[in-house]
Scaffold this motif. Sequence first.
Motif, short mmCIF file in Angstrom:
data_model
loop_
_atom_site.label_atom_id
_atom_site.label_comp_id
_atom_site.label_asym_id
_atom_site.label_seq_id
_atom_site.Cartn_x
_atom_site.Cartn_y
_atom_site.Cartn_z
N LYS A 144 40.83 50.11 48.55
CA LYS A 144 39.70 49.62 49.36
C LYS A 144 38.46 50.44 49.04
N VAL A 145 37.36 49.74 48.71
CA VAL A 145 36.11 50.40 48.36
C VAL A 145 35.07 50.09 49.43
N PHE A 146 34.54 51.14 50.05
CA PHE A 146 33.51 50.95 51.08
C PHE A 146 32.22 51.65 50.65
N GLN A 147 31.12 50.92 50.65
CA GLN A 147 29.81 51.51 50.34
C GLN A 147 28.90 51.33 51.55
N ASN A 148 28.42 52.44 52.06
CA ASN A 148 27.55 52.40 53.25
C ASN A 148 26.12 52.09 52.82
N ARG A 149 25.69 50.86 53.03
CA ARG A 149 24.33 50.46 52.68
C ARG A 149 23.81 49.47 53.73
N PRO A 150 22.50 49.47 53.98
CA PRO A 150 21.95 48.63 55.06
C PRO A 150 22.07 47.14 54.81
N LYS A 151 21.96 46.70 53.56
CA LYS A 151 22.10 45.27 53.27
C LYS A 151 22.70 45.08 51.88
N ALA A 152 23.21 43.88 51.66
CA ALA A 152 23.88 43.58 50.38
C ALA A 152 22.87 43.49 49.24
N ASP A 153 23.29 43.96 48.05
CA ASP A 153 22.47 43.81 46.86
C ASP A 153 22.43 42.33 46.46
N SER A 154 21.25 41.83 46.11
CA SER A 154 21.11 40.40 45.83
C SER A 154 21.83 39.98 44.56
N SER A 155 22.09 40.92 43.66
CA SER A 155 22.75 40.58 42.39
C SER A 155 24.25 40.81 42.42
N PHE A 156 24.67 41.98 42.98
CA PHE A 156 26.08 42.37 42.89
C PHE A 156 26.76 42.60 44.24
N TYR A 157 26.03 42.44 45.35
CA TYR A 157 26.53 42.73 46.69
C TYR A 157 26.55 44.24 46.93
N VAL A 158 27.20 45.01 46.03
CA VAL A 158 27.12 46.47 46.08
C VAL A 158 26.22 46.94 44.94
N GLY A 159 25.96 48.24 44.88
CA GLY A 159 25.11 48.77 43.81
C GLY A 159 25.76 48.67 42.45
N SER A 160 24.96 48.70 41.39
CA SER A 160 25.49 48.55 40.03
C SER A 160 26.43 49.70 39.67
N GLY A 161 26.15 50.92 40.19
CA GLY A 161 27.05 52.04 39.93
C GLY A 161 28.42 51.82 40.55
N LYS A 162 28.43 51.23 41.74
CA LYS A 162 29.70 50.94 42.42
C LYS A 162 30.47 49.84 41.68
N VAL A 163 29.74 48.91 41.06
CA VAL A 163 30.40 47.86 40.26
C VAL A 163 31.17 48.50 39.10
N ASP A 164 30.55 49.49 38.43
CA ASP A 164 31.22 50.18 37.33
C ASP A 164 32.47 50.90 37.83
N GLU A 165 32.36 51.50 39.02
CA GLU A 165 33.52 52.19 39.61
C GLU A 165 34.65 51.20 39.90
N ILE A 166 34.28 50.02 40.42
CA ILE A 166 35.29 48.99 40.72
C ILE A 166 35.97 48.53 39.44
N GLN A 167 35.17 48.41 38.37
CA GLN A 167 35.73 47.96 37.09
C GLN A 167 36.75 48.98 36.57
N MET A 168 36.45 50.28 36.71
CA MET A 168 37.40 51.31 36.25
C MET A 168 38.65 51.33 37.12
N LEU A 169 38.46 51.16 38.43
CA LEU A 169 39.61 51.09 39.34
C LEU A 169 40.49 49.90 38.99
N LYS A 170 39.85 48.79 38.65
CA LYS A 170 40.59 47.57 38.30
C LYS A 170 41.51 47.83 37.11
N GLN A 171 40.99 48.52 36.10
CA GLN A 171 41.80 48.80 34.91
C GLN A 171 42.90 49.81 35.22
N ALA A 172 42.55 50.86 35.97
CA ALA A 172 43.52 51.92 36.25
C ALA A 172 44.67 51.42 37.13
N LEU A 173 44.36 50.55 38.09
CA LEU A 173 45.36 50.09 39.06
C LEU A 173 45.94 48.73 38.70
#
Length: 595
Positions: A212-241
Motif C-alpha cells: 500500500k502506497v500513501f502520499q500525503n498531498r492536498p489534491k490529486a495530480d492532474s496527470s498521474f494522480y500522485v507525483g511523478s517521483g511516486k510513480v517511479d517508486e510504484i513502478q519499482m515496487l511493481k517489479q520487485a513484488l
Amino acid sequence: MIYGNIEGVRNVILDTLEEIYDIKVPKDSIFTNDLVNIMCTITERVGREISVVIDRKGRVQNVAIGDSTSVDLPMIDVKENRLSGIRIIHTHPSGNPRLSALDTSALTKLKLDAMVAIGVNGEDYNKSLVNVGFCTIENNILVYEELANMDLESVENFQFLDRVSYIEESIKNNDVYEDNSERAILVGIDSEESLDELEELAKACNVGVVYKVFQNRPKADSSFYVGSGKVDEIQMLKQALKANVIIIDDELTGAQIRNLEENTGAKVIDRTSLILEIFARRARSKEASLQVELAQLKYRSLRLMGLGTVLSRTGGGIGTKGPGEKKLEIDRRHIRNRIYDLSKELQKIRGNRVVQREKRVKSNLPQVSLVGYTNTGKSTLRNKLCDIVPANIANKEKVFEADMLFATLDTTTRALTLPDKRVATLSDTVGFIRKLPHDLVECFKSTLEEVLYSDLLLHVVDVSSDKLFEQIEAVNTVLTELKSFDKNRIMVLNKIDKVSKERLEEVKEKLQGEKVVEISAKEGLNLELLLDEIVKELPSNQVLRSFLIPYSEQGNVAMLHRNARIEEEDFRDEGTYICAYVDEEVYNKLKSYEV
C-alpha cells in the motif's frame, strides 16, 4: 500485407512497411539496424505503434500498425512445455520503452521468445532506448523479466539464442504453470483508513494486496494522480513484488489511467471500477444486473481512450466483468444506444415496483427499511427478525448474508408480525460506502426508492468498526442525496458482542439525540427490544374496540387473534368477549359485533 489499423495511412508508407518482409534477421540477433530505422521512421510520421513478428529462423511473419497506445497481436500457436518460437518487436511513439501491461501479459500468455519495445526518440532514432522482456520461472510459475533502458547496439549484440535456449530448457525440466492471480499495489492520497477499506474491496474481488502506497498531498495530480517521483517508486515496487495491478483510491480520468499504465507497465484500476466490478460479480436479479451494466457503461463512455488494458483481450481480471468482456471496438455511439435500451428496461421494472408499493400502501402495511454501511449486518438482522416474528405469508426466503463488502445488491421486501400484532414490511437495501460512485447511486435509485417511501429507517451500524463515525457520515450523505435524511429512524448498534461496555458507552455518548438500540443480530441479543422500539416509532392506525362474538362465529375470534392486539378476552353466556386494538379493515368486518 500490412495488418492492423491502416485507415488514413498513405500508400507510400504501406509500401515502405511491406519492405520489412524482405529483411532477414540473423538467428542469434533480436533485430537489425535496418529494421529499427524503418519502424522508427514510420512511427514518427504516423504517430502509431508499428509491430513486427519474427520467427526463430529470423523471418518476418507479420507487420502491423496500431494506434498511439497499442497494436493488435497476430494469432500465435501456444505450445506446451516450450516457447512459441516467436518474438515481437514494436515501437512506443511516446518515447517510453517500458513494457506495458498488455506487453507483459502477451509475453507470458503466448510464451513469446521475447517482447521488445522501442521508445522512439524523434530527434535521433539511434538514441532510442529499448526494453526487452523474457519469460522466466520462479517457484514453478511462468513470469516475466524485463531488461530496461538498453541502447540499440546492446540489444542488437545481445546473446538472444542462448537466453531462449536456457528458458526453454527450464520449462521442459520444471512443472511450470501460468499464474493468473492478480497482485495489487494500492495507491491513495486521502487517508490510511481509506486505503484499508480499499484493501477490503480488493479482497472482495479476490485480489491479493502486496503493498500500500500513501502520499500525503492536498489534491490529486492532474496527470498521474500522485507525483511523478511516486510513480517511479510504484513502478519499482511493481517489479520487485511482481504486482500486475495498480488500484487507485479515487476516481480517475481517462488521461490519468493512460499515463499511469504507460509509466508503470501495469493495469490501472480506480476505486469506481473496483466497486463496479464487485457489483457485477454479486448481481443476482435481472434488475441489479441491468443497473450495474448501466453504471459501467456510463462510467466507461467518458473514458474509452484510457481503458486500453481494462478492455484488452489479453488483460483479463478485475475491471473486465460485464460489458468489458464484449468487443474492444465498442464505441460511444453503441454505448449510448445500449444505455438507452437499459434505461427503458429499468423504467419498466420501476413501474412494477411502484405497483407493488401501491398494493402495500393500500393494505395499510407500515414500511420499515434497513439502511447502513456495507457489511454492518443488515442482511443477518433481516433474516433473524423474519425468523422470530414471521408473517403468515408464503414467501419466507432468506437473503444472502456473508462477512464481505456488498453481499447484498438486490432489495428484498418481506413481511413480519410486530409485537402489537400489526404486519409490517421489512426491506433490506444495498449497503453504502464512502466515495460511492455517483453513476451507481443514480442507477440504483429505483432500488433505493424503498427508503424514500418507508415509515421508519433502521440505520444499522457496526459498533466494532474503528471507522464507525465516518461510516455513519457516509450513510447520512447518501440519505441526504436521496432526500431521506429527515425520515424517522432508529440507530441500531450491531455486533455488541464484539466490543467492551466502555466502548459501547463511549459510542452512545457521541450519538446523544439519536434513538439508539444495542443488539447483536448474529447472537440474537436484544432483538425483542428492537421490535418494541419499532412498534413505538411506527405510526399506528389501530383503535381500542370491544366485541362480543357469538360462539357460532368463532372464525372471527381467530381472525382477531391473527390481526389484532388482544387486551382482554372473556367467555360469556352470549359468546366470546374481546377487547383489542384493531385497524380500520378489521373493525369494518366486525363492527356489527361491537359492544
